[in-house]
Design a protein around this motif. Sequence first.
Motif, PDB file in Angstrom:
ATOM      1  N   SER A 702       0.808  -1.218   0.000  1.00 41.49           N
ATOM      2  CA  SER A 702       0.000   0.000   0.000  1.00 41.49           C
ATOM      3  C   SER A 702       0.836   1.261   0.000  1.00 41.49           C
ATOM      4  O   SER A 702       0.289   2.350  -0.217  1.00 41.49           O
ATOM      5  CB  SER A 702      -0.930   0.005   1.226  1.00 41.49           C
ATOM      6  N   PHE A 703       2.140   1.164   0.274  1.00 39.07           N
ATOM      7  CA  PHE A 703       2.921   2.401   0.335  1.00 39.07           C
ATOM      8  C   PHE A 703       4.300   2.313  -0.302  1.00 39.07           C
ATOM      9  O   PHE A 703       4.922   3.339  -0.556  1.00 39.07           O
ATOM     10  CB  PHE A 703       3.075   2.867   1.790  1.00 39.07           C
ATOM     11  N   ILE A 704       4.795   1.119  -0.597  1.00 40.20           N
ATOM     12  CA  ILE A 704       6.144   1.010  -1.168  1.00 40.20           C
ATOM     13  C   ILE A 704       6.210   1.648  -2.553  1.00 40.20           C
ATOM     14  O   ILE A 704       7.163   2.361  -2.889  1.00 40.20           O
ATOM     15  CB  ILE A 704       6.587  -0.459  -1.233  1.00 40.20           C
ATOM     16  N   SER A 705       5.157   1.418  -3.393  1.00 39.27           N
ATOM     17  CA  SER A 705       5.182   2.019  -4.730  1.00 39.27           C
ATOM     18  C   SER A 705       5.173   3.539  -4.648  1.00 39.27           C
ATOM     19  O   SER A 705       5.850   4.225  -5.426  1.00 39.27           O
ATOM     20  CB  SER A 705       3.981   1.529  -5.542  1.00 39.27           C
ATOM     21  N   LEU A 706       4.432   4.082  -3.674  1.00 41.78           N
ATOM     22  CA  LEU A 706       4.412   5.533  -3.483  1.00 41.78           C
ATOM     23  C   LEU A 706       5.786   6.024  -3.015  1.00 41.78           C
ATOM     24  O   LEU A 706       6.271   7.073  -3.453  1.00 41.78           O
ATOM     25  CB  LEU A 706       3.334   5.908  -2.460  1.00 41.78           C
ATOM     26  N   ALA A 707       6.417   5.262  -2.136  1.00 38.65           N
ATOM     27  CA  ALA A 707       7.754   5.631  -1.674  1.00 38.65           C
ATOM     28  C   ALA A 707       8.755   5.607  -2.820  1.00 38.65           C
ATOM     29  O   ALA A 707       9.641   6.456  -2.913  1.00 38.65           O
ATOM     30  CB  ALA A 707       8.193   4.689  -0.561  1.00 38.65           C
ATOM     31  N   GLU A 708       8.606   4.608  -3.716  1.00 41.97           N
ATOM     32  CA  GLU A 708       9.485   4.541  -4.887  1.00 41.97           C
ATOM     33  C   GLU A 708       9.314   5.774  -5.763  1.00 41.97           C
ATOM     34  O   GLU A 708      10.280   6.398  -6.204  1.00 41.97           O
ATOM     35  CB  GLU A 708       9.159   3.285  -5.707  1.00 41.97           C
ATOM     36  N   GLU A 709       8.058   6.152  -6.019  1.00 44.36           N
ATOM     37  CA  GLU A 709       7.768   7.265  -6.922  1.00 44.36           C
ATOM     38  C   GLU A 709       8.281   8.588  -6.371  1.00 44.36           C
ATOM     39  O   GLU A 709       8.782   9.427  -7.118  1.00 44.36           O
ATOM     40  CB  GLU A 709       6.262   7.344  -7.163  1.00 44.36           C
ATOM     41  N   THR A 710       8.136   8.795  -5.062  1.00 39.28           N
ATOM     42  CA  THR A 710       8.497  10.078  -4.458  1.00 39.28           C
ATOM     43  C   THR A 710       9.944  10.151  -4.014  1.00 39.28           C
ATOM     44  O   THR A 710      10.422  11.223  -3.634  1.00 39.28           O
ATOM     45  CB  THR A 710       7.598  10.357  -3.240  1.00 39.28           C
ATOM     46  N   GLY A 711      10.656   9.022  -4.040  1.00 43.78           N
ATOM     47  CA  GLY A 711      12.042   9.035  -3.585  1.00 43.78           C
ATOM     48  C   GLY A 711      12.190   8.762  -2.098  1.00 43.78           C
ATOM     49  O   GLY A 711      13.307   8.693  -1.581  1.00 43.78           O
ATOM     50  N   LEU A 712      11.049   8.571  -1.386  1.00 44.49           N
ATOM     51  CA  LEU A 712      11.126   8.291   0.053  1.00 44.49           C
ATOM     52  C   LEU A 712      11.697   6.907   0.331  1.00 44.49           C
ATOM     53  O   LEU A 712      12.057   6.602   1.464  1.00 44.49           O
ATOM     54  CB  LEU A 712       9.725   8.413   0.679  1.00 44.49           C
ATOM     55  N   ILE A 713      11.781   6.085  -0.714  1.00 43.76           N
ATOM     56  CA  ILE A 713      12.332   4.740  -0.527  1.00 43.76           C
ATOM     57  C   ILE A 713      13.792   4.792  -0.083  1.00 43.76           C
ATOM     58  O   ILE A 713      14.285   3.858   0.557  1.00 43.76           O
ATOM     59  CB  ILE A 713      12.196   3.932  -1.843  1.00 43.76           C
ATOM     60  N   ILE A 714      14.476   5.892  -0.391  1.00 47.23           N
ATOM     61  CA  ILE A 714      15.891   6.009  -0.008  1.00 47.23           C
ATOM     62  C   ILE A 714      16.035   6.075   1.516  1.00 47.23           C
ATOM     63  O   ILE A 714      16.737   5.251   2.116  1.00 47.23           O
ATOM     64  CB  ILE A 714      16.542   7.220  -0.685  1.00 47.23           C
ATOM     65  N   PRO A 715      15.391   7.046   2.222  1.00 42.74           N
ATOM     66  CA  PRO A 715      15.517   7.045   3.690  1.00 42.74           C
ATOM     67  C   PRO A 715      14.860   5.826   4.337  1.00 42.74           C
ATOM     68  O   PRO A 715      15.350   5.318   5.353  1.00 42.74           O
ATOM     69  CB  PRO A 715      14.832   8.348   4.111  1.00 42.74           C
ATOM     70  N   ILE A 716      13.744   5.341   3.753  1.00 42.91           N
ATOM     71  CA  ILE A 716      13.094   4.157   4.317  1.00 42.91           C
ATOM     72  C   ILE A 716      14.007   2.950   4.184  1.00 42.91           C
ATOM     73  O   ILE A 716      14.193   2.173   5.128  1.00 42.91           O
ATOM     74  CB  ILE A 716      11.736   3.911   3.631  1.00 42.91           C
ATOM     75  N   GLY A 717      14.598   2.791   3.000  1.00 44.31           N
ATOM     76  CA  GLY A 717      15.507   1.658   2.786  1.00 44.31           C
ATOM     77  C   GLY A 717      16.713   1.714   3.698  1.00 44.31           C
ATOM     78  O   GLY A 717      17.171   0.678   4.209  1.00 44.31           O
ATOM     79  N   ALA A 718      17.252   2.913   3.931  1.00 44.06           N
ATOM     80  CA  ALA A 718      18.395   3.052   4.838  1.00 44.06           C
ATOM     81  C   ALA A 718      18.003   2.657   6.266  1.00 44.06           C
ATOM     82  O   ALA A 718      18.776   2.013   6.978  1.00 44.06           O
ATOM     83  CB  ALA A 718      18.915   4.489   4.800  1.00 44.06           C
ATOM     84  N   TRP A 719      16.787   3.050   6.671  1.00 41.30           N
ATOM     85  CA  TRP A 719      16.319   2.692   8.020  1.00 41.30           C
ATOM     86  C   TRP A 719      16.145   1.181   8.138  1.00 41.30           C
ATOM     87  O   TRP A 719      16.516   0.580   9.162  1.00 41.30           O
ATOM     88  CB  TRP A 719      14.990   3.403   8.307  1.00 41.30           C
ATOM     89  N   VAL A 720      15.567   0.548   7.111  1.00 41.75           N
ATOM     90  CA  VAL A 720      15.371  -0.908   7.132  1.00 41.75           C
ATOM     91  C   VAL A 720      16.709  -1.619   7.255  1.00 41.75           C
ATOM     92  O   VAL A 720      16.873  -2.543   8.068  1.00 41.75           O
ATOM     93  CB  VAL A 720      14.617  -1.364   5.865  1.00 41.75           C
ATOM     94  N   LEU A 721      17.689  -1.207   6.462  1.00 51.20           N
ATOM     95  CA  LEU A 721      19.001  -1.848   6.497  1.00 51.20           C
ATOM     96  C   LEU A 721      19.644  -1.697   7.869  1.00 51.20           C
ATOM     97  O   LEU A 721      20.161  -2.677   8.434  1.00 51.20           O
ATOM     98  CB  LEU A 721      19.890  -1.225   5.413  1.00 51.20           C
ATOM     99  N   GLN A 722      19.613  -0.497   8.425  1.00 49.92           N
ATOM    100  CA  GLN A 722      20.215  -0.246   9.733  1.00 49.92           C
ATOM    101  C   GLN A 722      19.530  -1.068  10.821  1.00 49.92           C
ATOM    102  O   GLN A 722      20.174  -1.713  11.650  1.00 49.92           O
ATOM    103  CB  GLN A 722      20.111   1.256  10.053  1.00 49.92           C
ATOM    104  N   THR A 723      18.191  -1.058  10.810  1.00 54.76           N
ATOM    105  CA  THR A 723      17.429  -1.749  11.852  1.00 54.76           C
ATOM    106  C   THR A 723      17.612  -3.255  11.759  1.00 54.76           C
ATOM    107  O   THR A 723      17.789  -3.940  12.776  1.00 54.76           O
ATOM    108  CB  THR A 723      15.943  -1.374  11.730  1.00 54.76           C
ATOM    109  N   ALA A 724      17.553  -3.802  10.546  1.00 58.06           N
ATOM    110  CA  ALA A 724      17.678  -5.248  10.362  1.00 58.06           C
ATOM    111  C   ALA A 724      19.065  -5.741  10.775  1.00 58.06           C
ATOM    112  O   ALA A 724      19.200  -6.775  11.436  1.00 58.06           O
ATOM    113  CB  ALA A 724      17.382  -5.610   8.906  1.00 58.06           C
ATOM    114  N   CYS A 725      20.107  -5.016  10.398  1.00 60.38           N
ATOM    115  CA  CYS A 725      21.466  -5.432  10.760  1.00 60.38           C
ATOM    116  C   CYS A 725      21.671  -5.355  12.274  1.00 60.38           C
ATOM    117  O   CYS A 725      22.317  -6.239  12.875  1.00 60.38           O
ATOM    118  CB  CYS A 725      22.483  -4.553  10.036  1.00 60.38           C
ATOM    119  N   ARG A 726      21.140  -4.318  12.898  1.00 59.90           N
ATOM    120  CA  ARG A 726      21.278  -4.204  14.349  1.00 59.90           C
ATOM    121  C   ARG A 726      20.547  -5.349  15.059  1.00 59.90           C
ATOM    122  O   ARG A 726      21.050  -5.936  16.019  1.00 59.90           O
ATOM    123  CB  ARG A 726      20.742  -2.849  14.814  1.00 59.90           C
ATOM    124  N   GLN A 727      19.356  -5.705  14.558  1.00 59.62           N
ATOM    125  CA  GLN A 727      18.586  -6.793  15.164  1.00 59.62           C
ATOM    126  C   GLN A 727      19.292  -8.128  14.948  1.00 59.62           C
ATOM    127  O   GLN A 727      19.342  -8.981  15.852  1.00 59.62           O
ATOM    128  CB  GLN A 727      17.179  -6.830  14.558  1.00 59.62           C
TER     129      GLN A 727
END
Length: 910
Positions: A702-727
């Motif tokens: 429901s929101f990933i395609s919108l994040a891709e279109e607007t460029g928000l996928i960059i900060p979201i992707g960075a947060w996912v990578l940081q959080t997943a590696c820390r976990q």
Amino acid sequence: MERIIRKEPGTNLNFLQGCVYAFASLLKKSWRRYTVRKHAGYLVDPATESLLATDKIVWVLRIPDGQVIYASKTVEALYGSSPERFYANSRLWLENIAPADREQARDLLHSIQHEPQQTLRLRINRPDGSPRWIEYQARFIPDSDEHSGHIKLIGTDITTRHHLEIALARSNRALRAIHDCEDVISEATDENALLQGICDVVTATGYRMAWVGLMAADGAIIPVGLTQEHQGYLDALKVPLQAGGVGTRAINTALQTRRPAVANYFANDMSPTPWREEAMRRGFYSKLVLPMGDDQEIIGVFNVYASEPDAFDAQEVALLVSLAQRVTVEIRAHRDRNGRQAAEAALRLRERAIECSANAVIISSAQAPDFAIEYVNPAFERITGYTAAEAIGRSSSFLLGNDHDQADLYEIRAALSEKREGKGVLRNYRKDGSLFWNDLYIAPVKDDQGKTTHFVAAMSDITPMKQYETTLHRMASHDVLTGLPNRALLQDRLENAIAYSSRNGHAVWVVLVDLDRFKFVNDTMGHQAGDVLLKIISDRLQASVRESDTVARLGGDEFVLVLPECGDGPSGYSSDVIQRIMEAVVKPLTIQGSEFFLSCSMGIAVYPNDGADPTTLLAHADVAMYRSKELGRNNFQFYTAAMNDQALARLRIEGELRHAVELNELVLHYQPQVDLHTGAIVGLEALVRWNHPILGMVQPGSFISLAEETGLIIPIGAWVLQTACRQARAWQDMGCTQLRIAVNLSARQFTQASLLASIQQTLQETGLEAHFLEIELTESSVMADIERNIMTLRDLKSLGVQLSVDDFGTGHSSLAYLKRFPIDTLKIDRSFVRDIAINQDDASIVSSIISLAHNLKLNVIAEGVETASQMEILRHQGCDEMQGYYFCKPLPSDQIETLLLNERSAALVD
């Protein structure tokens, strides 16, 4: 990303492959569209995109630090550096600007918020040292908080025009000096008055300073005619100008060669002489020294200074040479008691100067109404094609042909009638009928009694400059590829249509046309074929409407039609026009021997119901067009308020998504990856969820395609990578030492220049070893730009991370390329796994993928395993790992932790 391919029993493998490739092409088109829109984000509008096909350049700079956010591809051809270099070096944009112009560039960064639209001219220095002049249109784009924002700069290379303007201004400056000096010469009673007057006039016509140095009998140079303001400069020259002095380099050169000497770059002369330092302090940057005399005798030097470097070109020097020679003659005339010899010499000099002039000179009678021509110089013959014999005795109006309705012509006629100076730019015609633009200057010539007996005219052929202006105007209002009006001209046409319809009570339809599957032609046949297609479609669109209608191109594959005097709803006259347009577009096209079938999606906004201004109507037509695409393409939709509500809701979600990371609304769920042979959990895939305060847990679809279109996928992707590696590191510290964590990387992240540095920094900060991180990429993203992506994959592999291709089988990977990819794992898409127990084709495909992967020494993971029968078939076929709801759905980290602890406990008991 979930993709489902349904197959009917009995369908053969070739049909399935065809479906897979067709589906992949559709995915590729959608992805390319997202990539283009995301690259410029909300800062680059369709008008800017339309400029990228021209020679214009586009920048987007961040306020206030001037960081380059966007640079068009045309930047490299003009600046000599790629956009990536400007992205990497925040100072490079300013460093390319000439030092003298940098201050106004800095002022722009600070003033644009208060004056949001500005025009400025800058000189840039390319890496090879060559200068270019750019004219920028700057516009301020505020951010959502309205306290910060960006500058959008649209630039045009005006170097040619700049040089033409400078050359013309210099020639005019010299011509004015020559003309005005004639009054001084005629009125001067002695030599000192003559020289002082000449120097004053030359300074008044635009030069920084002038003085005359007369040769004394002992070889000294005696300064004459200098204004008191610059006496200090001559004080610095006093010693070198004395008898036996060393002089200056320019003066010595002029005296020795008896030719003009030019010092065009004072700043580059590093000799520590007091007169150079004094010249720089007074703003003298160029100097021209003209010897006064002939082959027999030099009586002095005429020194002219300019306040700009490189001020004197050959034509201006030639004109000033004639002035120096004229002054020389007058000095000799004053010295010669006879006077006749000096007058004759002056007359011959004038004649030679006029004969040698690059501009045409005409002397005509002051007798109205014909003002018959009495003399023309050789330049007149060269410019017009008429010989002197053909022109003398005729009125100069014959050069007008039949083109008498010209604004500046009235000024010239008034000047002749009033016997005064006049200036104008006229359209004249050569003997062969060709047009040339004449920059004409006329002045009266008076006799000793003050009666005007003749007129002298100087005419310059400025056709190249006019042609350049015409080209610029055409480029500014029309699309270069199709010749259709661009957004700027569309705005003007639409405003006129609205004004006319408002007076007459008619409706105006604004139709936005977007071609379906245009990307397929570009991707299949290349951009040249795409250009041919756009030209054909533009011709068809124009043929489908009336001559009074407007067809414009916004950019890419988007066109706009303005249809005035139409009905005000779907039942109006234009419904037939819309259908005719769709039928015209859908006709087959043959390009490079291949036949294509295209369709179009159209959105229609109607004035005045859907908006009262061009901006609103275009925006509503765009909303309606996207609605037609949502309904399956190849149709048209009229704008309704409900569509706008949907668009507003999407904008609201976008705004909330921008703050989701800051407000800690994003969470990660993890789905186990299980070894099919041992049953152990060997890895976890991190999947992002949005815990919306009102909507609850929002799934990524429901929101990933919108994040891709607007460029928000960059900060979201960075947060996912940081959080997943820390976990993952935390679970390893808990005892799960061999646990692998898989993180999905979006195509936009994959193309970021900072990708490697970002992953490396994350691993360092979280303490996770690189081989425990698996980067998942979709098959379509790695196949988008194969050669470039292979290099990126190799760089990622050099970090030590694991690489997997997600959704394998849904794209169109070539085996030749697949074996070149430095990947570790293939993930079989869930669309093949879903029917593996009931569809032999799917079972065969899965078996082939597993065999292919193992032959390439790759690990295989099956996605979407939901039943025991699916798991058993996969185990039997040799699949290595699986993930899916049969074992465990994606869970929050605390529940995953419990699952991992229970597995460890069971292992200890066993």
